[in-house]
Motif scaffolding. Sequence first.
Motif: not given
Length: 82
Positions: A15-23, A26-35
């Motif tokens: 469930q957490e993995l699916e949530s991460i994929v969705k976030k 969406q392409g709204e995370l910063s580079l640092d947050d994406s990493l």
Amino acid sequence: MTENENPIPFEQSLQELESIVKKMEQGELSLDDSLKAFERGVALSRQCQNALKEAELKVAKLTAEGTLEPFNLGTDMEESGQ
């Protein structure tokens, strides 16, 4: 926390993995947050893969010949009298 310390249940990891994929999609995370999200996702993915491998080994061990047999819901239920 490393992968082997207090692993969370498979369903929660998935469930957490699916949530991460969705976030990330969406392409709204910063580079640092994406990493950071990617790193967490990789750890969760590995944990899920390990849990599935363990389950497969348990199933194989429980079968008579150690081979996984195909499951046919209709036929198997008829044979068991259900």
